[in-house]
Design an enzyme around this catalytic site. Structure first.
Site, PDB file in Angstrom:
ATOM      1  CG  ASP A  70      -0.254   0.015   2.530  1.00 47.29           C
ATOM      2  OD1 ASP A  70       0.758  -0.696   2.674  1.00 47.29           O
ATOM      3  OD2 ASP A  70      -0.713   0.735   3.453  1.00 47.29           O
ATOM      4  CD  GLU A 124       3.975   0.628   6.831  1.00 50.83           C
ATOM      5  OE1 GLU A 124       4.808   0.944   7.702  1.00 50.83           O
ATOM      6  OE2 GLU A 124       3.602   1.430   5.948  1.00 50.83           O
TER       7      GLU A 124
END
Length: 351
Positions: A70, A124
């Site tokens: 991400d 994350e």
């Protein structure tokens, strides 16, 4: 499907161009799973948008290489573009260049010198409870078993050992409410935070050496909340402080320290995450350091190496991106650094 045979620099650009803001990683996770599943030497499993691939060569040692899929929200910085030696685009530095290196290793090292687990995980960059590693550690802890782990966080090609812990606390000052036209009938809680700020201004942070690496702690105010209305003396003011502590302290140690600094005030711990020791004393880590070269330094921040440390897996941060460029609109990564990182990791997995 991602083409894992292409040059690592081109692969990085291809990954960057698949938008994967936190919570919307499915398209990229599908591409990663499809590309890895086509490789006969890997066993591929998946949990949500986290993809795990393992070699099963029967070696006595297993290492883990992890990277998050991400990014922070885009800011007009997609698609990627190349200018000279620099690749620009959302996530180039943090950390799709590292993901590209890990994918190339997974594809091009079918028989590594030690077994490898590759983990490509989601969420994350947002709240911890949504982090893919948190979910996998809870539901499939065996997937993360290893003797040593490398988290491909941006470090500008330098090994950064462990990470600092982080703790947020609220220091509350109380007063007595009154009309501001007759302020002497009240006690101004905002004025009352002066000794709290004085202690912060006078604070001398520790710089302990842990396993040969020097950490630099910090205790800072990161927020002030107070006030009732434009004509009211406030009876409550809260100063939020953030303590970044070295890995020789536990969360309990950090809490005790913050309470000591603000003795006499009400202190409420809001949240905390543990630190992680450098993890450079294990023989596998020594081999990694020898392959990468350079002088390791302390990680001055919190990363997911702490999650591996909590599982008993020593871990370091290492990736081609520059951490100072993370989350910037003009984020970029050096193409040369990507190639150098791939070569160093390749040397480590084949010696």
């Amino acid at each position: 499907m991602l083409d894992l045979t292409q040059d690592v620099r081109d692969l990085t650009a291809a990954i960057v161009d698949i938008e994967s803001v936190s919570g919307a990683e499915r398209a990229l996770a599908d591409e990663v799973e499809g590309a890895l599943s086509a490789l006969p030497h890997l066993k591929v499993t998946r949990s949500g948008e986290t993809v795990v691939a393992r070699t099963e060569q029967g070696h006595s040692e297993r290492v883990l290489i992890a990277g998050h899929l991400d990014t922070v929200p885009t800011a007009g910085n997609l698609p990627s573009r190349v200018e000279g030696d620099l690749l620009y685009g959302c996530g180039t530095s943090d950390m799709k260049a590292g993901v590209a290196v890990a994918l190339k290793l997974a594809a091009t090292v079918p028989a590594p010198s030690r077994d490898v687990t590759y983990v490509f995980y989601d969420c994350e960059e947002i709240e911890a409870e949504r982090n893919g590693l948190t979910r996998v550690a809870r539901d499939h802890a065996g997937w993360l078993a290893a003797d040593f782990a490398v988290l491909m966080e941006p470090t500008d090609g330098v090994i950064e050992g462990g990470c600092q812990g982080t703790l947020r606390a609220e220091v509350t000052v109380t007063g007595k409410r009154a009309h501001s036209a007759r302020s002497w009938f009240g006690v101004n809680a905002i004025h009352g935070i002066e000794p709290v700020l004085a202690r912060l201004n006078a604070y001398e942070p520790r710089r302990p050496v842990v396993d040969g690496l020097e950490y630099h702690e910090g205790l800072n105010a990161v927020g002030v909340q107070g006030g009732v209305a434009g004509n009211v003396i406030p009876d409550l003011c809260v100063v939020t402080v953030n303590y970044r502590f070295a890995p020789d302290l536990s969360i309990e140690d950090a809490e005790e320290h913050v309470r000591e600094v603000f003795a006499g005030f009400a202190v409420t711990i809001v949240d905390a995450a543990p630190a992680a020791r450098p993890g450079l004393t294990h023989p596998v880590a020594a081999a990694f350091t020898a392959a990468v070269g350079g002088t390791p330094r302390a990680k001055l921040g919190w990363t997911d190496v702490a999650r591996f440390s909590a599982l008993g897996v020593p871990a370091v941060n290492y990736g081609p991106g520059d951490p100072n460029l993370a989350h910037q609109q003009g984020e970029y990564v050096s193409l040369t650094k990507i190639v150098e990182s791939e070569r160093a990791m390749l040397d480590w997995l084949t010696i």
